[in-house]
Design a protein around this motif. Structure first.
Motif, PDB file in Angstrom:
ATOM      1  N   LYS A   9       0.829  -1.203   0.000  1.00  0.00           N
ATOM      2  CA  LYS A   9       0.000   0.000   0.000  1.00  0.00           C
ATOM      3  C   LYS A   9       0.866   1.258   0.000  1.00  0.00           C
ATOM      4  N   LEU A  10       1.993   1.195   0.740  1.00  0.00           N
ATOM      5  CA  LEU A  10       2.897   2.340   0.749  1.00  0.00           C
ATOM      6  C   LEU A  10       3.480   2.580  -0.629  1.00  0.00           C
ATOM      7  N   VAL A  11       3.858   1.495  -1.315  1.00  0.00           N
ATOM      8  CA  VAL A  11       4.420   1.633  -2.659  1.00  0.00           C
ATOM      9  C   VAL A  11       3.398   2.261  -3.600  1.00  0.00           C
ATOM     10  N   ILE A  12       2.140   1.811  -3.501  1.00  0.00           N
ATOM     11  CA  ILE A  12       1.083   2.367  -4.347  1.00  0.00           C
ATOM     12  C   ILE A  12       0.865   3.844  -4.025  1.00  0.00           C
ATOM     13  N   ALA A  13       0.843   4.164  -2.722  1.00  0.00           N
ATOM     14  CA  ALA A  13       0.634   5.553  -2.317  1.00  0.00           C
ATOM     15  C   ALA A  13       1.782   6.440  -2.774  1.00  0.00           C
ATOM     16  N   HIS A  14       3.009   5.925  -2.642  1.00  0.00           N
ATOM     17  CA  HIS A  14       4.170   6.698  -3.088  1.00  0.00           C
ATOM     18  C   HIS A  14       4.105   6.960  -4.586  1.00  0.00           C
ATOM     19  N   GLY A  15       3.680   5.962  -5.337  1.00  0.00           N
ATOM     20  CA  GLY A  15       3.564   6.131  -6.778  1.00  0.00           C
ATOM     21  C   GLY A  15       2.547   7.184  -7.146  1.00  0.00           C
ATOM     22  N   SER A  16       1.431   7.215  -6.425  1.00  0.00           N
ATOM     23  CA  SER A  16       0.396   8.214  -6.726  1.00  0.00           C
ATOM     24  C   SER A  16       0.871   9.626  -6.380  1.00  0.00           C
ATOM     25  N   HIS A  17       1.631   9.751  -5.279  1.00  0.00           N
ATOM     26  CA  HIS A  17       2.147  11.066  -4.900  1.00  0.00           C
ATOM     27  C   HIS A  17       3.202  11.548  -5.897  1.00  0.00           C
ATOM     28  N   ALA A  18       4.053  10.632  -6.333  1.00  0.00           N
ATOM     29  CA  ALA A  18       5.068  11.005  -7.325  1.00  0.00           C
ATOM     30  C   ALA A  18       4.395  11.439  -8.622  1.00  0.00           C
ATOM     31  N   SER A  19       3.338  10.728  -9.002  1.00  0.00           N
ATOM     32  CA  SER A  19       2.620  11.075 -10.224  1.00  0.00           C
ATOM     33  C   SER A  19       1.963  12.450 -10.101  1.00  0.00           C
ATOM     34  N   GLU A  20       1.383  12.736  -8.943  1.00  0.00           N
ATOM     35  CA  GLU A  20       0.708  14.020  -8.758  1.00  0.00           C
ATOM     36  C   GLU A  20       1.709  15.173  -8.745  1.00  0.00           C
ATOM     37  N   MET A  21       2.837  14.978  -8.068  1.00  0.00           N
ATOM     38  CA  MET A  21       3.860  16.028  -8.050  1.00  0.00           C
ATOM     39  C   MET A  21       4.420  16.259  -9.448  1.00  0.00           C
ATOM     40  N   GLY A  22       4.651  15.167 -10.171  1.00  0.00           N
ATOM     41  CA  GLY A  22       5.156  15.285 -11.539  1.00  0.00           C
ATOM     42  C   GLY A  22       4.195  16.043 -12.435  1.00  0.00           C
ATOM     43  N   LYS A  23       2.909  15.782 -12.254  1.00  0.00           N
ATOM     44  CA  LYS A  23       1.897  16.465 -13.056  1.00  0.00           C
ATOM     45  C   LYS A  23       1.901  17.966 -12.784  1.00  0.00           C
ATOM     46  N   LEU A  24       1.981  18.349 -11.515  1.00  0.00           N
ATOM     47  CA  LEU A  24       1.984  19.764 -11.151  1.00  0.00           C
ATOM     48  C   LEU A  24       3.230  20.474 -11.676  1.00  0.00           C
ATOM     49  N   LEU A  25       4.363  19.812 -11.575  1.00  0.00           N
ATOM     50  CA  LEU A  25       5.599  20.430 -12.057  1.00  0.00           C
ATOM     51  C   LEU A  25       5.601  20.568 -13.575  1.00  0.00           C
ATOM     52  N   ARG A  26       5.040  19.589 -14.272  1.00  0.00           N
ATOM     53  CA  ARG A  26       4.983  19.671 -15.744  1.00  0.00           C
ATOM     54  C   ARG A  26       4.071  20.807 -16.196  1.00  0.00           C
ATOM     55  N   GLN A  27       3.023  21.078 -15.428  1.00  0.00           N
ATOM     56  CA  GLN A  27       2.148  22.203 -15.769  1.00  0.00           C
ATOM     57  C   GLN A  27       2.879  23.540 -15.648  1.00  0.00           C
ATOM     58  N   LEU A 102      11.285  11.041  -7.046  1.00  0.00           N
ATOM     59  CA  LEU A 102      10.638  11.911  -8.033  1.00  0.00           C
ATOM     60  C   LEU A 102      11.637  12.359  -9.089  1.00  0.00           C
ATOM     61  N   PHE A 103      12.839  12.720  -8.647  1.00  0.00           N
ATOM     62  CA  PHE A 103      13.897  13.158  -9.557  1.00  0.00           C
ATOM     63  C   PHE A 103      14.177  12.090 -10.616  1.00  0.00           C
ATOM     64  N   MET A 104      14.278  10.843 -10.183  1.00  0.00           N
ATOM     65  CA  MET A 104      14.578   9.765 -11.122  1.00  0.00           C
ATOM     66  C   MET A 104      13.377   9.437 -12.008  1.00  0.00           C
ATOM     67  N   SER A 105      12.172   9.524 -11.441  1.00  0.00           N
ATOM     68  CA  SER A 105      10.981   9.221 -12.241  1.00  0.00           C
ATOM     69  C   SER A 105      10.766  10.271 -13.335  1.00  0.00           C
ATOM     70  N   LEU A 106      11.208  11.498 -13.084  1.00  0.00           N
ATOM     71  CA  LEU A 106      11.101  12.551 -14.098  1.00  0.00           C
ATOM     72  C   LEU A 106      12.274  12.525 -15.082  1.00  0.00           C
ATOM     73  N   GLU A 107      13.186  11.590 -14.871  1.00  0.00           N
ATOM     74  CA  GLU A 107      14.352  11.408 -15.755  1.00  0.00           C
ATOM     75  C   GLU A 107      15.152  12.702 -15.873  1.00  0.00           C
ATOM     76  N   LEU A 108      15.462  13.289 -14.715  1.00  0.00           N
ATOM     77  CA  LEU A 108      16.200  14.542 -14.687  1.00  0.00           C
ATOM     78  C   LEU A 108      17.701  14.350 -14.463  1.00  0.00           C
ATOM     79  N   GLY A 109      18.115  13.132 -14.243  1.00  0.00           N
ATOM     80  CA  GLY A 109      19.523  12.877 -13.980  1.00  0.00           C
ATOM     81  C   GLY A 109      20.389  13.181 -15.193  1.00  0.00           C
ATOM     82  N   GLU A 110      21.527  13.807 -14.939  1.00  0.00           N
ATOM     83  CA  GLU A 110      22.470  14.127 -16.006  1.00  0.00           C
ATOM     84  C   GLU A 110      23.599  13.105 -15.988  1.00  0.00           C
ATOM     85  N   ARG A 111      23.776  12.405 -17.077  1.00  0.00           N
ATOM     86  CA  ARG A 111      24.807  11.372 -17.138  1.00  0.00           C
ATOM     87  C   ARG A 111      26.210  11.966 -16.949  1.00  0.00           C
TER      88      ARG A 111
END
Length: 289
Positions: A9-27, A102-111
Motif C-alpha cells: 500500500k505504501l508503494v502504491i501511495a508513493h507512486g500516486s504522490h510522485a505522479s501528482e507532483m510530476g503532473k503539477l511540475l509539468r504544468q 521523483l527526480f529519477m521518475s522525471l528522468e532529470l539525472g544528467e549522465r
C-alpha cells in the motif's frame, strides 16, 4: 494487516504522490524547462524553511527567493504550493527519499554529472547493516554523529534515521547529521526533506574532495534542538578525555655542566622550617599537574 500488504500500500501511495507532483511540475514547465522548474521548486522551498529559522542568512536568501518567484505567474506559484503540500503528505506516510524518487521518475539525472540517486530500499539495507547497537553506543556518547560527503537528496541519512526508529531510538533527540554535496539542487532536496522529517542536520553546498564550502543550511530541528551548543559541549568533553588519557611523558632533564673542580657541598639539616614545609607541599601538588 500484514507487513507485506502495508508495504504494498505504501508503494502504491508513493507512486500516486510522485505522479501528482510530476503532473503539477509539468504544468509549470510550459515556459521553462522541467529540470529548471524542479530545481526552482526545491530551492524556493528550501529558502522558505531556512528563512524561518536562520536569521544570519535571511536577507540574502529572501532576495534570492524573490529573484526566482518573479519568473512565474500566480497560477504557477499556487501549483508550487500544491506540490509542496503533496510532498508533506508523501513523507507523512513513512520514511522515504521522496524527492530522490521523483527526480529519477522525471528522468532529470544528467549522465555527465553521474546524478543517479540510490534507491531507498538499498539505502535502508545499508543503514541497518552499519548502524550497530545504537542504544549501546549512546551509553558512551551524547548522540550519534553522521557524516555524508555526497548526500544527493539525503536518502542515506533518512534511512539511518529510520534504522534508529527501528531500534526505538528517537533520531530527533539523538542524531545529528552533516551532509555535503557539490550540486546545489541536491543540497536543496536534502535540506527540504530533512527539514520536513525534523532531522537535526547541517547541509553544506561544497566540494568534499577539494574541501571547499559555499553555503550552509541548518534544519529547523538543528536550531530548535540547540545543536550548536550540544556539538560544542561534545567537542569539549572529547578534548578533556583525550587530555586525561594521554600518556604522561617526563620532561627532558637538563644536562649538568661539567666543573673541573667541584666544591664540596656541606651536609644540610633534614629538618624543615614551617615556611620550607609549606613551599615543598605546594611544589609536590604542582608536580601532580
Amino acid at each position: 494487516m500484514s507487513t507485506t500488504s502495508k508495504k504494498q500500500k505504501l508503494v502504491i501511495a508513493h507512486g500516486s504522490h510522485a505522479s501528482e507532483m510530476g503532473k503539477l511540475l509539468r504544468q509549470n514547465a510550459r515556459k521553462h524547462r522541467l529540470d529548471t522548474v524542479f530545481s526552482d521548486f526545491c530551492e524556493i522551498s528550501a529558502l522558505s524553511f531556512s528563512n524561518a529559522v536562520d536569521p544570519i542568512h535571511r536577507e540574502a536568501r529572501e532576495k534570492r527567493y524573490l529573484e526566482i518567484v518573479v519568473r512565474y505567474d500566480k497560477e504557477d506559484l499556487d501549483r508550487f504550493c500544491q506540490t509542496l503540500a503533496v510532498l508533506v503528505e508523501w513523507l507523512s506516510l513513512g520514511m522515504c527519499d521522496a524527492l530522490g524518487d521523483l527526480f529519477m521518475s522525471l528522468e532529470l539525472g544528467e549522465r555527465g554529472k553521474g546524478q543517479f540517486f540510490t534507491p531507498y530500499p538499498l539505502s535502508s539495507l545499508m543503514a541497518r547493516m552499519t548502524a550497530g547497537d545504537l542504544k549501546e553506543q549512546l551509553k558512551r556518547q551524547d548522540h550519534i554523529a553522521l557524516n555524508e560527503p555526497a548526500c544527493g537528496a539525503g536518502g542515506m541519512v533518512i534511512a539511518f534515521a529510520e534504522a534508529m526508529l527501528d531500534q526505538e531510538v528517537n533520531y530527533q533527540n539523538f542524531l545529528h547529521a552533516k551532509l555535503q554535496d557539490i550540486d546545489a539542487t541536491a543540497v536543496h532536496m536534502a535540506y527540504v526533506q530533512l527539514s520536513l522529517l525534523h532531522v537535526p542536520a547541517i547541509v553544506i553546498h561544497g566540494n568534499s574532495l577539494a574541501m571547499t564550502e559555499w553555503a550552509h543550511w541548518v534544519t529547523p530541528a538543528h536550531v530548535v534542538g540547540g545543536w550548536d551548543r550540544r556539538i560544542q559541549m561534545r567537542r569539549a568533553v572529547q578534548a578533556i578525555r583525550e587530555l586525561l588519557t594521554a600518556p604522561e611523558t617526563a620532561p627532558p632533564q637538563p644536562k649538568a655542566l661539567a666543573r673541573p673542580d667541584p666544591e664540596p657541598i656541606a651536609p644540610q639539616s633534614t629538618a624543615e622550617s614551617p615556611a620550607e614545609y609549606v613551599v615543598n607541599q605546594r611544589l609536590e601538588q604542582l608536580a601532580l599537574f
